[in-house]
Scaffold this motif. Structure first.
Motif, mmCIF file in Angstrom:
data_model
loop_
_atom_site.group_PDB
_atom_site.id
_atom_site.type_symbol
_atom_site.label_atom_id
_atom_site.label_comp_id
_atom_site.label_asym_id
_atom_site.label_seq_id
_atom_site.Cartn_x
_atom_site.Cartn_y
_atom_site.Cartn_z
ATOM 1 N N ARG A 98 -35.425 16.709 -35.901
ATOM 2 C CA ARG A 98 -34.779 15.898 -34.881
ATOM 3 C C ARG A 98 -34.278 16.807 -33.763
ATOM 4 O O ARG A 98 -33.474 17.698 -34.007
ATOM 5 C CB ARG A 98 -33.593 15.118 -35.452
ATOM 6 C CG ARG A 98 -33.965 14.108 -36.520
ATOM 7 C CD ARG A 98 -34.771 12.956 -35.904
ATOM 8 N NE ARG A 98 -35.002 11.904 -36.856
ATOM 9 C CZ ARG A 98 -36.146 11.687 -37.485
ATOM 10 N NH1 ARG A 98 -37.185 12.462 -37.251
ATOM 11 N NH2 ARG A 98 -36.275 10.696 -38.328
ATOM 12 N N ASN A 150 -30.654 10.430 -36.660
ATOM 13 C CA ASN A 150 -31.245 9.798 -35.478
ATOM 14 C C ASN A 150 -31.868 10.852 -34.571
ATOM 15 O O ASN A 150 -31.715 12.054 -34.794
ATOM 16 C CB ASN A 150 -30.223 8.923 -34.745
ATOM 17 C CG ASN A 150 -29.194 9.725 -33.989
ATOM 18 O OD1 ASN A 150 -28.833 10.833 -34.369
ATOM 19 N ND2 ASN A 150 -28.697 9.156 -32.903
ATOM 20 N N GLU A 151 -32.615 10.403 -33.572
ATOM 21 C CA GLU A 151 -33.442 11.301 -32.750
ATOM 22 C C GLU A 151 -32.665 12.430 -32.084
ATOM 23 O O GLU A 151 -33.154 13.535 -31.967
ATOM 24 C CB GLU A 151 -34.213 10.502 -31.694
ATOM 25 C CG GLU A 151 -35.333 9.664 -32.267
ATOM 26 C CD GLU A 151 -36.369 10.466 -33.050
ATOM 27 O OE1 GLU A 151 -36.754 11.563 -32.602
ATOM 28 O OE2 GLU A 151 -36.779 9.997 -34.113
#
Length: 181
Positions: A98, A150-151
């Motif tokens: 990520r 999350n990204e």
């Protein structure tokens, strides 16, 4: 087994049994528009390789090399599979790339991350523990991760499961949590 798309969405990348021997897993890519076009990216005569994860820029591939003693996380060039380098120090499962960080679960169920750079060549900082000895990071069957990031790396989600309940914990501003330990 996880499958991922290449950044240009022209290839599907996954681990499969080596078709010639049938005994080892290798990482391959298959063209989306012509599924007869298959290329072996990473193969090892002595170890299974699995769980491919591409760097955000698509220049490198992280994967797990399975061994009898301790599975390890390696990073190699993509799509050649060359210059594989071990970056884990205490076992590894379930890599997730990520942003500028590569995450994995180590042999003691710690969630680990290492800051990475892919230009001009692959480099990484000393891996650090994000969460210590958290048995919730791995599913009860140990076959799939129970965490995701999350990204942009600002949130870590951990799904807690047992026979009687299922809970999801979202850790917002989790960097502050580690700094305060």
């Amino acid at each position: 087994a996880n499958q991922i798309f290449s950044p240009d969405e022209r290839w599907l990348i996954f681990a499969r049994r080596d078709e010639s021997s049938g005994s080892r897993f290798e990482i391959v890519r298959v063209a989306i528009d012509d599924t007869t076009m298959t290329e072996v990216i990473i193969s090892n005569a002595n170890h299974d390789v699995q769980r491919p994860e591409l760097s955000p820029d698509g220049e490198y591939i992280a994967y797990i090399q399975v061994s009898d003693s301790e599975d390890q996380l390696l990073v190699a060039r993509y799509p050649s599979g060359e210059d594989g380098e071990i970056i884990s120090t205490n076992g590894a499962r379930f890599p997730t790339w990520r942003g500028d960080y590569l995450y994995w679960v180590d042999g003691d169920n710690n969630l680990i991350r290492a800051e990475t750079s892919t230009a001009p060549v692959f480099d990484y900082a000393i891996p650090e523990i994000v969460f210590s000895r958290n048995s919730d990071l791995v599913s009860p069957s140990r076959n799939f991760p129970s965490y995701d990031v999350n990204e942009d790396g600002n949130f870590v989600a951990i799904a807690r499961t047992n026979l009687h309940e299922y809970r999801v914990a979202i850790h917002e501003d989790w960097l502050t949590l580690i700094r305060n330990e």
